[in-house]
Enzyme design. Structure first.
Site, PDB file in Angstrom:
ATOM      1  N   ASP A 220     118.350  83.385   9.736  1.00 41.36           N
ATOM      2  CA  ASP A 220     118.086  82.945  11.114  1.00 41.36           C
ATOM      3  C   ASP A 220     119.420  82.707  11.830  1.00 41.36           C
ATOM      4  OD1 ASP A 220     118.789  80.587   9.858  1.00 41.36           O
ATOM      5  OD2 ASP A 220     116.985  79.465  10.431  1.00 41.36           O
ATOM      6  N   SER A 221     120.537  82.883  11.106  1.00 35.34           N
ATOM      7  CA  SER A 221     121.856  82.888  11.749  1.00 35.34           C
ATOM      8  C   SER A 221     121.964  84.057  12.728  1.00 35.34           C
ATOM      9  CB  SER A 221     122.963  82.982  10.690  1.00 35.34           C
ATOM     10  OG  SER A 221     122.741  84.086   9.838  1.00 35.34           O
TER      11      SER A 221
ATOM     12  N   ASP B  32     114.594  85.236   6.179  1.00 38.89           N
ATOM     13  CA  ASP B  32     114.731  83.789   6.367  1.00 38.89           C
ATOM     14  C   ASP B  32     113.578  83.280   7.230  1.00 38.89           C
ATOM     15  OD1 ASP B  32     116.108  81.473   5.948  1.00 38.89           O
ATOM     16  OD2 ASP B  32     117.746  81.912   7.346  1.00 38.89           O
TER      17      ASP B  32
ATOM     18  N   LYS C 166     113.186  82.993   2.360  1.00 46.39           N
ATOM     19  CA  LYS C 166     113.976  81.766   2.134  1.00 46.39           C
ATOM     20  C   LYS C 166     113.414  80.673   3.026  1.00 46.39           C
ATOM     21  CE  LYS C 166     118.349  81.160   3.682  1.00 46.39           C
ATOM     22  NZ  LYS C 166     118.187  79.965   4.546  1.00 46.39           N
TER      23      LYS C 166
ATOM     24  N   GLU D 151     113.990  76.430   4.124  1.00 47.77           N
ATOM     25  CA  GLU D 151     114.934  75.316   4.097  1.00 47.77           C
ATOM     26  C   GLU D 151     114.218  74.024   3.708  1.00 47.77           C
ATOM     27  OE1 GLU D 151     117.213  74.867   7.676  1.00 47.77           O
ATOM     28  OE2 GLU D 151     118.012  76.908   7.577  1.00 47.77           O
TER      29      GLU D 151
ATOM     30  N   GLU E 278     124.192  74.569   0.821  1.00 53.05           N
ATOM     31  CA  GLU E 278     125.062  74.689   2.005  1.00 53.05           C
ATOM     32  C   GLU E 278     125.786  73.382   2.272  1.00 53.05           C
ATOM     33  OE1 GLU E 278     123.346  76.618   5.418  1.00 53.05           O
ATOM     34  OE2 GLU E 278     125.037  76.069   6.706  1.00 53.05           O
TER      35      GLU E 278
HETATM   36  O1  KIV Z   1     120.718  81.981   8.232  1.00 53.81           O
HETATM   37  C1  KIV Z   1     121.608  82.151   7.411  1.00 53.81           C
HETATM   38  O2  KIV Z   1     122.465  83.027   7.533  1.00 53.81           O
HETATM   39  C2  KIV Z   1     121.642  81.259   6.250  1.00 53.81           C
HETATM   40  C3  KIV Z   1     122.870  81.286   5.426  1.00 53.81           C
HETATM   41  C4  KIV Z   1     123.892  80.430   6.050  1.00 53.81           C
HETATM   42  C5  KIV Z   1     122.590  80.897   4.017  1.00 53.81           C
HETATM   43  O3  KIV Z   1     120.710  80.543   6.033  1.00 53.81           O
END
Ligand code: KIV
Length: 272
Positions: A34-35, A73, A103, A105, A172
């Site tokens: 989600d980055s 994510d 993934k 969180e 992280e």
């Molecule tokens: O969204 C992302 O890129 C992440 C990484 C920082 C692990 O969650």
């Protein structure tokens, strides 16, 4: 790989050509993070990123057919309303986005959800420490687990996620000692970002390590390139060549057959 003490290499990607490059470089895992919100979409955090954004970018990455494992994510609030909502949304990331795992969180609060997703046959990577989707709760991008008490809390979260069936964990922004304690207390691999060298693997956001943003310099990011200056140089040269009439030159233009240009211009052929 953890058993064989082979470090796992993970990077983010959000598009097909970049995913192809990462795969050709032998990157083990591509995270469609989600980055993408900060890296590509112009947001200041990951909070505005939607499920449709993640599916759209996962689909682009999966069309590149990388040899790397593709992880989608799960964005803000897409797996926290209810277990049903989480299952439906994770299903879309695999079905429509072509991801092979997701993934999520968080620690204790998402354990039951993680167990249900794993139970549905969807592999889950956990993510603890500084979890950017909870940035307002943390009050900023701060290192987590700096004290024995908070480090032990993270160890217990890691164990619970492992028990719930997570196949791996992102750690992280935690001190290296905390990351070491977590890594040694679980059998699943830990992938660190700002978590020091004792993790089983490492991840960075691609645009950060390529040097896309000049003013973003967190301590844990090593810049392996200065892609911004490469792009700036190329774009500046292109603009000046267009303005000076140097581009396109003959090499980059097409010719008509002589007799056709003769018919079009009489005897005179345009000079370039
Ligand atoms: O969204 C992302 O890129 C992440 C990484 C920082 C692990 O969650």
């Amino acid at each position: 790989m953890k058993g064989k003490k082979k470090k796992i290499v993970m990077l983010t990607a959000y598009d097909a050509p970049t995913a192809r490059i990462l795969s050709d470089c032998g990157i083990d895992i591509i995270l469609v993070g989600d980055s993408v919100g900060n890296s590509l979409l112009g947001y200041e955090s990951t909070i505005p990123v939607t499920l449709d954004d993640i599916i759209h970018h996962c689909a682009a990455v999966s069309r590149a057919k990388p040899n790397s494992l593709i992880i989608g994510d799960m964005p803000f609030m897409s797996y926290k309303v209810s277990i049903e909502q989480a299952l439906e949304n994770c299903g879309r990331v695999l079905q429509e986005g072509g991801a092979e795992a997701v993934k999520t969180e968080g620690g204790g609060r998402v354990v039951d959800t993680v167990a249900a997703i794993v139970d549905a046959g969807i592999p889950v990577m956990g993510h603890i420490g500084l979890t950017p989707q909870s940035i307002y709760e943390f009050g900023g991008y701060r290192v987590q687990g700096r004290t024995t008490k908070t480090a032990e809390l993270l160890v217990s979260q890691a164990k619970r996620l492992e028990e719930a069936g997570a196949f791996s964990l992102v750690l992280e922004l935690v001190p290296q000692e905390t990351a070491k304690a977590i890594t040694e207390s679980v059998e699943i691999p830990t992938i660190g970002i700002g978590a020091g060298p004792y993790c089983d693997g490492q991840v960075l956001v691609l645009w950060d390590m390529l040097g896309f943003f000049e003013d973003f310099k967190p301590k844990f990011v090593k810049k392996y390139a200065s892609i911004r200056s490469v792009i700036t140089q190329a774009v500046t040269q292109y603009a000046s060549e267009v303005r000076d009439g140097k581009f396109p030159d003959h090499e980059h233009s097409f010719d008509m057959a002589e007799e056709e240009s003769g018919r079009l211009y009489g005897r005179e052929k345009p000079s370039n």
